[in-house]
Scaffold this active site. Structure first.
Site, mmCIF file in Angstrom:
data_model
loop_
_atom_site.group_PDB
_atom_site.id
_atom_site.type_symbol
_atom_site.label_atom_id
_atom_site.label_comp_id
_atom_site.label_asym_id
_atom_site.label_seq_id
_atom_site.Cartn_x
_atom_site.Cartn_y
_atom_site.Cartn_z
ATOM 1 N N GLY A 1 -45.453 -26.038 -1.764
ATOM 2 C CA GLY A 1 -45.821 -24.714 -1.512
ATOM 3 C C GLY A 1 -44.528 -23.990 -2.072
ATOM 4 C CG LEU A 2 -40.810 -25.063 -2.053
ATOM 5 C CD1 LEU A 2 -39.313 -25.982 -2.027
ATOM 6 C CD2 LEU A 2 -40.496 -23.647 -1.309
ATOM 7 C CE1 TYR B 1 -55.856 -17.404 -1.588
ATOM 8 C CE2 TYR B 1 -57.987 -17.543 -2.859
ATOM 9 C CZ TYR B 1 -56.546 -17.113 -2.618
ATOM 10 O OH TYR B 1 -55.926 -16.091 -3.597
ATOM 11 C CG HIS C 1 -53.343 -14.800 3.133
ATOM 12 N ND1 HIS C 1 -54.554 -15.416 2.265
ATOM 13 C CD2 HIS C 1 -52.901 -15.709 3.852
ATOM 14 C CE1 HIS C 1 -54.386 -16.806 2.664
ATOM 15 N NE2 HIS C 1 -53.302 -17.013 3.609
ATOM 16 C CG ASP D 1 -46.770 -18.999 -6.953
ATOM 17 O OD1 ASP D 1 -46.530 -18.081 -6.044
ATOM 18 O OD2 ASP D 1 -47.796 -19.573 -6.773
ATOM 19 C CD GLU E 1 -51.220 -22.908 -11.128
ATOM 20 O OE1 GLU E 1 -49.941 -22.923 -11.903
ATOM 21 O OE2 GLU E 1 -51.507 -23.634 -10.357
#
Ligand code: ADP
Ligand code: MG
Length: 382
Positions: free
Chosen positions: A121-122, A219, A33, A169, A157
């Protein structure tokens, strides 16, 4: 550069003039975060990856084949549009980025296969985007830099998957380096590698197998709480434009009376500082000190930032009783997903067995685990 082989699942699609690209998933060691607060993150690329084969065909049609979904999609180049929820959308989003940048694209045949677990989460989606971006860059001889490709993959994305993700990422997938973590400055996109010498330790992820629906609404709330904090600090310190610019003293002075916002901002400022100190630990080869910081991150995410959940807390509390687990924390946005753990090799088998039984008994779910090694980022393997 490591030795990466074409997976058997794709061999049938490879001829002499096929380009094959590997692009890995990623973990994040510390720095959660912090990206949208202009701070640092500390990701690394892993030995689970997405592979893409691509070759030109005549005409203006795209032939996309997914081995994992056992499905083929045919589409005219001038008819591409987002198909959110469908695997092809990540590929088409990247194609759209090349078109947006004025690149001429003709027909091509692309096949895709991966062993990054989906939705764990990868960042399998980033691996897809980066593999496709790198492959197209090569096919078209478009000469975009890795940094440009990362930004295009991120934009894909945003526009085609509808997920407003940060840059971590895609950056980690493209810039990964074997046995190193990447300290990425999310404000400037400057980066530096730090060695992660694991020695007798390994990285293991435990997958809670839950994904609470809270994740996206909370979030957004966290983001606005951070913005609120920045606004309050900014009233006294005009040079503060994000929590990256703030010190803990400023947070205490300016947000002290707003209990919730205070805890949120305190976590972020501490986490950015913890990451910087963690890099020093790695330079010294002090893995134990680094691991302690991972535990501290979890504590902050759970108590101050409040993005954990009972399953994540359970997994971290459980491993804490073993001195051979030198660090553990929840990884990713929170409310589910995986924990990341640094564990002495000798303990792994026993711990996985015991924890699997305990997790089923106490949380009512089948635990999954993934062992990961840190590998190089995106490359052409054929
Ligand atoms: P993650 O946290 O793994 O990135 P996402 O929900 O963002 O989870 O992305 C997962 C999606 O990415 C899958 O549902 C699929 O559409 C696409 N994807 C991931 N891996 C592959 C693959 N090997 N082949 C085709 N599509 C894939
Ligand atoms: Mg994703």
């Amino acid at each position: 550069m490591g030795e990466y082989r074409i997976p058997d699942q794709l061999k049938q699609f490879v001829t002499d003039n096929t380009i094959v690209v590997r692009s890995p998933g990623r973990i994040n060691l510390i720095g959660e975060h912090t990206d949208y607060n202009n701070g640092f993150v500390l990701p690394a690329a892993i030995d689970k990856a997405v592979y893409v084969t691509i070759e030109q065909v005549s005409g203006t049609k795209l032939f996309l084949h997914s081995v994992d979904f056992n499905e083929t999609v045919e589409i005219e180049l001038n008819a591409i549009k987002p198909v959110p929820g469908h695997w092809s959308t990540y590929i088409l989003g990247v194609v759209d980025q090349f078109l947006q940048k004025g690149k001429q694209i003709g027909g091509f045949k692309l096949s895709i296969y991966g062993d990054v677990p989906l939705g764990a989460g990868l960042s399998s989606s980033a691996a897809v985007e980066c593999a496709v971006a790198f492959a197209l860059n090569e096919l078209l001889n478009a000469r975009f830099s890795r940094k440009e490709l990362a930004l295009m993959a991120q934009a894909a994305e945003h526009t085609y998957a509808g997920v407003k993700c940060g840059i971590m990422d895609q950056f980690a997938s493209l810039f990964g380096k074997k046995d190193h973590v990447i300290r990425l400055d999310c404000r400037s996109l400057e980066y530096e590698y730090f060695p992660l010498e694991l020695g007798e330790y390994v990285i293991v992820l435990f997958d809670t197998m839950v994904k609470h629906s809270l994740a996206s609404s909370e979030y957004n709330i966290r983001r606005s709480q951070c913005e609120e904090g920045v606004m309050l600090i900014g009233q006294n310190y005009s040079s503060v434009h994000s929590l990256r610019d703030a010190t803990i003293e400023m947070v205490n002075e300016c947000i002290g009376e707003f209990e919730t916002a205070h805890r949120r901002c305190k976590y972020v400022v501490e986490e950015i500082d913890r990451l910087q100190k963690g890099c020093k630990d790695l330079e010294r080869g002090d893995l134990k000190a680094f691991g302690q910081k991972m535990y501290a991150t979890h504590e902050g995410l759970s108590k101050d930032y409040e993005v954990s959940c009972k399953e994540l807390d359970y997994l971290v509390e459980y491993v804490k009783q073993y001195h051979m687990v030198i660090g553990a924390r929840m990884m990713g946005g929170g409310f589910g997903g995986c924990t990341i753990n640094i564990i002495k090799k000798d303990l792994v088998e026993e711990l996985v067995n015991d924890l699997t039984v305990a997790y089923l008994k106490n949380m009512g779910k089948e635990l999954k685990h993934y062992m990961v090694n840190i590998e190089d980022g995106t490359s052409i393997i054929n």
